[in-house]
Design a protein around this motif. Structure first.
Motif, short mmCIF file in Angstrom:
data_model
loop_
_atom_site.label_atom_id
_atom_site.label_comp_id
_atom_site.label_asym_id
_atom_site.label_seq_id
_atom_site.Cartn_x
_atom_site.Cartn_y
_atom_site.Cartn_z
N UNK A 22 27.97 21.83 43.89
CA UNK A 22 29.38 22.20 44.01
C UNK A 22 29.76 23.21 42.93
N UNK A 23 30.44 24.27 43.32
CA UNK A 23 30.84 25.33 42.40
C UNK A 23 32.34 25.32 42.16
N UNK A 26 40.29 32.42 41.29
CA UNK A 26 38.96 31.90 41.59
C UNK A 26 38.62 30.80 40.60
N UNK A 27 38.39 29.60 41.11
CA UNK A 27 38.34 28.40 40.28
C UNK A 27 36.96 27.76 40.26
N UNK A 28 36.43 27.58 39.05
CA UNK A 28 35.12 26.96 38.85
C UNK A 28 35.30 25.58 38.22
N UNK A 29 34.51 24.62 38.69
CA UNK A 29 34.58 23.27 38.16
C UNK A 29 33.20 22.64 38.04
N UNK A 48 39.20 29.44 35.54
CA UNK A 48 39.53 30.38 36.61
C UNK A 48 39.41 31.80 36.11
N UNK A 49 38.89 32.67 36.96
CA UNK A 49 38.92 34.11 36.72
C UNK A 49 39.80 34.71 37.82
N UNK A 50 40.66 35.67 37.43
CA UNK A 50 41.77 36.04 38.31
C UNK A 50 42.00 37.56 38.34
N UNK A 51 41.25 38.31 39.14
CA UNK A 51 41.56 39.73 39.30
C UNK A 51 42.97 39.91 39.84
N UNK A 52 43.72 40.87 39.28
CA UNK A 52 45.14 41.00 39.62
C UNK A 52 45.59 42.44 39.52
N UNK A 53 46.74 42.73 40.16
CA UNK A 53 47.30 44.08 40.12
C UNK A 53 48.56 44.17 39.28
N UNK A 54 48.95 43.10 38.60
CA UNK A 54 50.19 43.09 37.83
C UNK A 54 50.04 42.13 36.66
N UNK A 55 50.92 42.24 35.64
CA UNK A 55 50.78 41.40 34.45
C UNK A 55 51.30 39.98 34.66
N UNK A 56 50.75 39.06 33.88
CA UNK A 56 51.27 37.69 33.83
C UNK A 56 52.10 37.44 32.58
N UNK A 57 51.87 38.25 31.54
CA UNK A 57 52.60 38.07 30.28
C UNK A 57 52.60 39.40 29.54
N UNK A 58 53.32 39.43 28.41
CA UNK A 58 53.38 40.65 27.61
C UNK A 58 54.51 41.57 28.02
N UNK A 59 54.66 42.70 27.34
CA UNK A 59 55.80 43.59 27.59
C UNK A 59 55.82 44.17 28.99
#
Length: 328
Positions: A69-70, A191-194, A284-295
């Motif tokens: 299981x991944x 993408x979630x690894x356990x 989790x590793x999370x490719x994204x097109x926008x910020x989650x935090x910061x200015x």
């Protein structure tokens, strides 16, 4: 067993039933899949076994590679009846290999948008499941709307493909603005690894040029020992050279590493969620097109790109599981 050898079984007439090498089962009543509990379970000879959750945005639930299981599974064993339930998005987050965030919001709740948006809680329509024989594999496609009567009219057309003889899965999305107004589009692939893939000492590597912590500067490259306290750490990786972006998660305990690749021109950021608490235990590793935090989060539309009427965005990623150690 590789892709060619599995496909040759069909070519030489050695397979009387495609189920022998490409098994697909529709399931109803799966508690991880949301209301209705409909999902598709796929098992590929010499490849991956995984489930596609048609009632959760055509995301990916459990994923196994050669019996290991991944994917991470959360302690919530049932998805709950609706998105307004206590806890919001997190209160219905059952984990799985992929939870797509967006398209109306990623990250914390803001304005009228809930945490991580509505995609993962939306049922896919026009779902088509197709076996292929050259090469032997499966393609599952469908459409997930992000729409309202007096507002946005976005459609995400998704195709998930995987072949026998290769331990890889590819997700391709085409996002189309079918409305009459320009609309922001936030997108993040969670993408979630356990365990048992995720154990203490798992190593993370990425060629990103910048590594920015949200919380503190604890080590993002080595997963820690389990903690008897609830807490998370988030990092942003950015500054990829060219269009090719990727991240590697190496699990020495199982002798395997995961490689995630995507187009940096479309998804210029990658977030890393570290949750080492006992009974939590997730990465989790999370490719994204926008910020989650910061200015940049204070920019219009929380930094998400805006899609004009008739416009489209092509996005997605490939996840490959390899034996051994990653090359240096």
């Amino acid at each position: 067993m590789d892709v060619a050898s599995v496909s040759e079984l069909f070519e030489h007439g050695l397979v009387s039933d495609p189920d022998a090498v490409v098994e697909i089962r529709e399931s109803i009543g799966d508690p991880h899949s949301g209301p209705g509990g409909r999902s598709y379970r796929v098992c590929l000879a010499g490849g991956l076994a995984f489930e596609v959750l048609s009632e959760r945005g055509l995301d990916i639930g459990a994923l196994w590679c050669r019996g290991i299981p991944v994917a991470w599974r959360s302690p919530l064993r049932a998805a709950g009846p609706d998105t307004a339930a206590a806890g919001g998005w997190v209160g219905r987050f059952t984990g799985g290999m992929l939870a797509t965030c967006g398209l109306d919001n990623i990250g914390r709740a803001r304005d009228t948008y809930g945490q991580h948006g509505t995609h993962h809680q939306t049922r896919a329509v026009d779902v088509v499941v197709r076996r292929t024989t050259a090469p032997a594999g499966v393609v599952i496609s469908g459409t997930v709307p992000s729409a309202s009567v007096f507002g946005r009219q976005l459609l995400l057309h998704r195709e998930i493909s995987s072949t026998a003889g290769r331990t890889a899965v590819t997700v391709r999305d085409t996002i189309v603005n079918e409305g009459i107004t320009a609309e922001p589009v936030g997108l993040l692939y969670h993408l979630n690894f356990g365990a048992p893939f995720l154990t203490p000492g798992v190593r993370v590597r990425t060629p990103a040029g910048r590594h920015v912590p949200r919380d503190d500067d604890s080590d993002w490259q080595v997963f820690p020992q389990p903690l008897d306290a609830v807490g998370e750490v988030v990092w942003e990786h950015a500054g990829f050279a060219g269009r090719s972006a990727g991240i590697v998660v190496h699990s020495p305990a199982v002798g395997m590493y995961a490689e995630v690749t995507w187009d940096a021109a479309v998804l210029p950021r990658c977030f890393q969620w570290i949750y080492p608490a006992r009974r939590g235990w997730a990465l989790a590793v999370e490719p994204a097109n926008a910020p989650l935090f910061g200015p940049d989060r204070e920019l219009p539309h929380a930094g998400a790109p805006v899609l004009a009427p008739g416009g489209r965005i092509e996005a997605g990623f490939t996840l490959v599981l390899h034996d051994g150690k990653p090359p240096r």
